[in-house]
Design a protein around this motif. Structure first.
Motif, PDB file in Angstrom:
ATOM      1  N   VAL A 104       0.854  -1.187   0.000  1.00  0.00           N
ATOM      2  CA  VAL A 104       0.000   0.000   0.000  1.00  0.00           C
ATOM      3  C   VAL A 104       0.891   1.238   0.000  1.00  0.00           C
ATOM      4  CG1 VAL A 104      -1.961  -1.097   1.148  1.00  0.00           C
ATOM      5  CG2 VAL A 104      -0.181  -0.009   2.530  1.00  0.00           C
ATOM      6  N   LEU A 105       0.346   2.337  -0.490  1.00  0.00           N
ATOM      7  CA  LEU A 105       1.109   3.583  -0.574  1.00  0.00           C
ATOM      8  C   LEU A 105       0.301   4.721   0.035  1.00  0.00           C
ATOM      9  CD1 LEU A 105       3.177   4.904  -3.563  1.00  0.00           C
ATOM     10  CD2 LEU A 105       1.473   6.394  -2.508  1.00  0.00           C
ATOM     11  N   GLY A 106       0.958   5.500   0.877  1.00  0.00           N
ATOM     12  CA  GLY A 106       0.398   6.776   1.285  1.00  0.00           C
ATOM     13  C   GLY A 106      -0.553   6.753   2.444  1.00  0.00           C
ATOM     14  N   ASP A 107      -1.641   7.528   2.308  1.00  0.00           N
ATOM     15  CA  ASP A 107      -2.368   7.980   3.484  1.00  0.00           C
ATOM     16  C   ASP A 107      -3.860   8.193   3.267  1.00  0.00           C
ATOM     17  OD1 ASP A 107      -2.384  10.223   1.825  1.00  0.00           O
ATOM     18  OD2 ASP A 107      -0.688  11.131   2.839  1.00  0.00           O
ATOM     19  N   ARG A 108      -4.414   7.624   2.213  1.00  0.00           N
ATOM     20  CA  ARG A 108      -5.831   7.850   1.964  1.00  0.00           C
ATOM     21  C   ARG A 108      -6.694   6.831   2.716  1.00  0.00           C
ATOM     22  NH1 ARG A 108      -8.022  10.976  -1.341  1.00  0.00           N
ATOM     23  NH2 ARG A 108      -9.661   9.485  -1.860  1.00  0.00           N
ATOM     24  N   TYR A 109      -7.977   7.168   2.863  1.00  0.00           N
ATOM     25  CA  TYR A 109      -8.835   6.346   3.715  1.00  0.00           C
ATOM     26  C   TYR A 109      -9.050   4.948   3.165  1.00  0.00           C
ATOM     27  CZ  TYR A 109     -12.485   8.353   0.620  1.00  0.00           C
ATOM     28  OH  TYR A 109     -13.225   8.775  -0.456  1.00  0.00           O
ATOM     29  N   GLU A 110      -9.024   4.770   1.827  1.00  0.00           N
ATOM     30  CA  GLU A 110      -9.172   3.417   1.291  1.00  0.00           C
ATOM     31  C   GLU A 110      -7.953   2.553   1.622  1.00  0.00           C
ATOM     32  OE1 GLU A 110      -8.533   6.012  -2.488  1.00  0.00           O
ATOM     33  OE2 GLU A 110      -9.243   6.265  -0.443  1.00  0.00           O
ATOM     34  N   ILE A 111      -6.792   3.193   1.766  1.00  0.00           N
ATOM     35  CA  ILE A 111      -5.580   2.465   2.134  1.00  0.00           C
ATOM     36  C   ILE A 111      -5.640   2.028   3.602  1.00  0.00           C
ATOM     37  CG2 ILE A 111      -3.070   2.677   2.382  1.00  0.00           C
ATOM     38  CD1 ILE A 111      -4.280   2.395  -0.532  1.00  0.00           C
ATOM     39  N   PRO A 124       1.504  -9.867   5.914  1.00  0.00           N
ATOM     40  CA  PRO A 124       2.495  -8.791   6.041  1.00  0.00           C
ATOM     41  C   PRO A 124       2.197  -7.632   5.098  1.00  0.00           C
ATOM     42  CG  PRO A 124       3.577 -10.926   5.942  1.00  0.00           C
ATOM     43  CD  PRO A 124       2.137 -11.159   5.623  1.00  0.00           C
ATOM     44  N   ILE A 125       2.377  -6.410   5.589  1.00  0.00           N
ATOM     45  CA  ILE A 125       2.072  -5.200   4.834  1.00  0.00           C
ATOM     46  C   ILE A 125       3.362  -4.439   4.554  1.00  0.00           C
ATOM     47  CG2 ILE A 125       0.853  -2.973   4.878  1.00  0.00           C
ATOM     48  CD1 ILE A 125      -1.072  -4.331   6.945  1.00  0.00           C
ATOM     49  N   ALA A 126       3.543  -4.019   3.311  1.00  0.00           N
ATOM     50  CA  ALA A 126       4.635  -3.125   2.926  1.00  0.00           C
ATOM     51  C   ALA A 126       4.035  -1.757   2.625  1.00  0.00           C
ATOM     52  CB  ALA A 126       5.365  -3.666   1.698  1.00  0.00           C
ATOM     53  N   HIS A 127       4.544  -0.735   3.276  1.00  0.00           N
ATOM     54  CA  HIS A 127       3.978   0.611   3.178  1.00  0.00           C
ATOM     55  C   HIS A 127       4.992   1.564   2.545  1.00  0.00           C
ATOM     56  CE1 HIS A 127       2.353   4.431   5.354  1.00  0.00           C
ATOM     57  NE2 HIS A 127       1.756   4.268   4.188  1.00  0.00           N
ATOM     58  N   LEU A 128       4.566   2.252   1.486  1.00  0.00           N
ATOM     59  CA  LEU A 128       5.404   3.253   0.825  1.00  0.00           C
ATOM     60  C   LEU A 128       5.003   4.652   1.279  1.00  0.00           C
ATOM     61  CD1 LEU A 128       5.605   0.702  -1.060  1.00  0.00           C
ATOM     62  CD2 LEU A 128       5.906   2.301  -2.960  1.00  0.00           C
ATOM     63  N   HIS A 129       5.995   5.508   1.451  1.00  0.00           N
ATOM     64  CA  HIS A 129       5.803   6.928   1.776  1.00  0.00           C
ATOM     65  C   HIS A 129       5.250   7.157   3.174  1.00  0.00           C
ATOM     66  CE1 HIS A 129       6.981   9.166  -1.857  1.00  0.00           C
ATOM     67  NE2 HIS A 129       6.749   8.018  -2.465  1.00  0.00           N
ATOM     68  N   GLY A 130       5.680   6.328   4.122  1.00  0.00           N
ATOM     69  CA  GLY A 130       5.378   6.606   5.516  1.00  0.00           C
ATOM     70  C   GLY A 130       6.321   7.665   6.066  1.00  0.00           C
ATOM     71  N   ILE A 138      -6.687  14.828   7.663  1.00  0.00           N
ATOM     72  CA  ILE A 138      -6.836  13.594   8.424  1.00  0.00           C
ATOM     73  C   ILE A 138      -5.860  12.544   7.911  1.00  0.00           C
ATOM     74  CG2 ILE A 138      -9.254  14.007   9.015  1.00  0.00           C
ATOM     75  CD1 ILE A 138      -9.990  11.951   6.808  1.00  0.00           C
ATOM     76  N   ASP A 139      -5.334  12.749   6.693  1.00  0.00           N
ATOM     77  CA  ASP A 139      -4.345  11.827   6.127  1.00  0.00           C
ATOM     78  C   ASP A 139      -3.139  11.666   7.048  1.00  0.00           C
ATOM     79  OD1 ASP A 139      -6.120  12.788   4.225  1.00  0.00           O
ATOM     80  OD2 ASP A 139      -4.733  12.474   2.568  1.00  0.00           O
ATOM     81  N   GLU A 140      -2.826  12.705   7.807  1.00  0.00           N
ATOM     82  CA  GLU A 140      -1.711  12.655   8.757  1.00  0.00           C
ATOM     83  C   GLU A 140      -1.887  11.471   9.708  1.00  0.00           C
ATOM     84  OE1 GLU A 140       1.474  14.395  11.367  1.00  0.00           O
ATOM     85  OE2 GLU A 140       1.002  14.466   9.241  1.00  0.00           O
ATOM     86  N   ALA A 141      -3.057  11.365  10.305  1.00  0.00           N
ATOM     87  CA  ALA A 141      -3.317  10.275  11.249  1.00  0.00           C
ATOM     88  C   ALA A 141      -3.407   8.937  10.533  1.00  0.00           C
ATOM     89  CB  ALA A 141      -4.622  10.553  12.011  1.00  0.00           C
ATOM     90  N   ILE A 142      -3.982   8.931   9.336  1.00  0.00           N
ATOM     91  CA  ILE A 142      -4.105   7.690   8.577  1.00  0.00           C
ATOM     92  C   ILE A 142      -2.724   7.134   8.233  1.00  0.00           C
ATOM     93  CG2 ILE A 142      -4.821   6.697   6.364  1.00  0.00           C
ATOM     94  CD1 ILE A 142      -7.270   8.534   6.471  1.00  0.00           C
ATOM     95  N   HIS A 144       0.219   7.538   9.677  1.00  0.00           N
ATOM     96  CA  HIS A 144       0.936   6.973  10.822  1.00  0.00           C
ATOM     97  C   HIS A 144       0.252   5.709  11.346  1.00  0.00           C
ATOM     98  CE1 HIS A 144       3.281  10.470  10.420  1.00  0.00           C
ATOM     99  NE2 HIS A 144       2.564  11.291  11.157  1.00  0.00           N
ATOM    100  N   SER A 145      -1.067   5.634  11.204  1.00  0.00           N
ATOM    101  CA  SER A 145      -1.788   4.413  11.596  1.00  0.00           C
ATOM    102  C   SER A 145      -1.376   3.239  10.712  1.00  0.00           C
ATOM    103  CB  SER A 145      -3.301   4.637  11.493  1.00  0.00           C
ATOM    104  OG  SER A 145      -3.727   5.651  12.376  1.00  0.00           O
ATOM    105  N   VAL A 146      -1.270   3.485   9.406  1.00  0.00           N
ATOM    106  CA  VAL A 146      -0.844   2.420   8.483  1.00  0.00           C
ATOM    107  C   VAL A 146       0.590   1.998   8.810  1.00  0.00           C
ATOM    108  CG1 VAL A 146      -0.404   1.827   6.070  1.00  0.00           C
ATOM    109  CG2 VAL A 146      -2.445   3.143   6.673  1.00  0.00           C
ATOM    110  N   THR A 147       1.435   2.962   9.164  1.00  0.00           N
ATOM    111  CA  THR A 147       2.809   2.628   9.570  1.00  0.00           C
ATOM    112  C   THR A 147       2.806   1.610  10.700  1.00  0.00           C
ATOM    113  OG1 THR A 147       3.810   4.709   8.854  1.00  0.00           O
ATOM    114  CG2 THR A 147       4.883   3.562  10.683  1.00  0.00           C
ATOM    115  N   LYS A 148       1.945   1.809  11.694  1.00  0.00           N
ATOM    116  CA  LYS A 148       1.925   0.894  12.838  1.00  0.00           C
ATOM    117  C   LYS A 148       1.361  -0.475  12.475  1.00  0.00           C
ATOM    118  CE  LYS A 148       3.428   1.290  15.930  1.00  0.00           C
ATOM    119  NZ  LYS A 148       4.876   0.952  16.119  1.00  0.00           N
TER     120      LYS A 148
END
Length: 392
Positions: A104-111, A124-130, A138-142, A144-148
């Motif tokens: 997944v990439l980024g910070d949108r709500y669908e991600i 396992p999740i690989a995250h781009l652009h954390g 609200i993308d800010e919180a999204i 960092h949530s995906v990062t965790k």
């Protein structure tokens, strides 16, 4: 299907995000030891936003799953409901595809919805652009949530790597690969002026602006007043031609797009608007523009690499790394006019020749693919919080 191949499932929900993932998808698809799986969702499946899943198919990729999620409402309630629908859809898709890694990439709500479903499914999740910050959204919180929730992290710059580690992620699983968009600039042959004009059926002027304005979800001003201030500023540049790219499906994005359509209709001889330009035409638009205006991340990432000035409006991109080609200003017509004039000034234009991007030099997709192919998937799911006092 070769059962020994590692299955890498890439999730994409928007035109811009797909443009960033394109070369990684190509790298995965071309590797005989990997199997690319593709899930499309969000704006890709919406007629209102151009049904851009067709572009993915035209590019030669097989779409394995389509997760419908967008409701007709872009209110906070509508978006929250869309996220719930998406989570259910991703859960079913992951059960059918059984990927080894979800990208997944980024910070949108669908991600966020995709990450939640993968986490619960123990994939396992690989995250781009954390690690990036956008304090007006609200993308800010999204993000960092995906990062965790993620297990592998591919970031755009070293300060972002440090921030992901600060969030408790182990340094051995955080790689500074650079911004994915740089690959597009490096690997695509951008259109020359006449080719570009033909492709968009619009004649460029002596001076040209490329304008993208998205809603600032945490703004007190509201998109209605903010976009009016932008239009008021643009009205003072009567001899400039303007290319608008429309807003995404964030809260009140439809209001912005309606206002852009009305403005273009009133200024049809010198302006045009697009739901989606695609990566080649969009980057070519930057190349042939004199100033990039708005609040898109592309003004901070791609435009500096092409040595073009950006007038960055408001707080949407507050916290991101900036090159010296960025002129920040508040969403006031007078301030916007001053910022555009500064960007057009001879002194500022001269300085652009020495601009360097803080987001790396490219070859990002190949780096990420190699790691996804070779990294061990053992003992991933029981993540331990990495405390900063540990030596990195």
């Amino acid at each position: 299907m070769d059962l020994n191949k590692r299955k890498i499932c890439v999730v994409t929900g928007t035109r811009a995000e797909y443009g960033l993932l394109y070369w990684l998808m190509k790298e995965i698809d071309a590797d005989h030891d990997l199997l690319l799986q593709t899930i499309v969702t969000g704006m890709h499946l919406s007629p209102e936003f151009g049904l851009t899943y067709k572009v993915i198919e035209e590019d030669g990729f097989k779409i394995d799953e389509k997760v419908e999620m967008l409701l007709s409402s872009d209110t906070p309630v509508g978006i929250a409901k869309s996220m719930g629908i998406a989570t259910m859809g991703f859960a079913a898709s992951f059960e059918r595809l059984k990927p080894d890694i979800v990208v997944v990439l980024g910070d949108r709500y669908e991600i966020l919805a995709a990450a939640q479903a993968a986490m619960v499914a123990r994939i396992p999740i690989a995250h781009l652009h954390g690690g990036e910050t956008t304090e007006g959204l609200i993308d800010e919180a999204i993000r960092h949530s995906v990062t965790k929730m993620a297990h592998f992290h591919f970031v755009g710059a070293d300060p972002y790597r440090k921030r992901v580690i600060q969030l408790g992620e182990h340094p051995e699983r955080v790689w500074n690969t650079g911004a994915a968009s740089i690959d597009n600039i490096r690997r695509l042959k951008l259109l020359e002026k006449e080719e570009f004009e033909k492709s968009i059926q619009f004649k460029l002027g002596r001076k040209n602006f490329l304008i993208t304005y998205h809603p600032i979800t945490l703004s007190k001003i509201g998109p209605l007043n903010a976009i009016k201030e932008l239009f008021k500023a643009l009205d003072t540049f009567t001899d400039v031609h303007m290319i608008f790219t429309k807003s995404n499906s964030d809260t009140e994005g439809r209001v912005i797009n309606q206002m852009i359509d009305e403005y273009v209709l009133q200024n049809s001889e010198r302006s045009i608007a697009f739901t989606s330009l695609g990566q080649l035409r969009y980057l070519s638009a930057i190349k042939h523009s004199d100033v990039v205006i708005g609040n898109s991340s592309s003004g901070l990432v791609e435009a500096p690499f092409l040595q073009k000035p950006t007038v960055n409006l408001g707080d949407r991109q507050k916290g991101r790394l900036r090159a010296s080609s960025i002129v920040d200003c508040i969403e006031s017509s007078n301030e916007i006019v001053l910022a555009i004039n500064k960007a057009l000034s001879a002194d500022f234009q001269q300085k652009l020749k020495n601009v360097t991007s803080p987001y790396g030099t490219g070859n990002v997709a190949e780096k990420i693919k190699k790691i996804l192919k070779e990294v061990s998937l053992d003992d991933l799911l029981m993540k331990k919080f990495y405390d900063m006092e540990h030596d990195e």
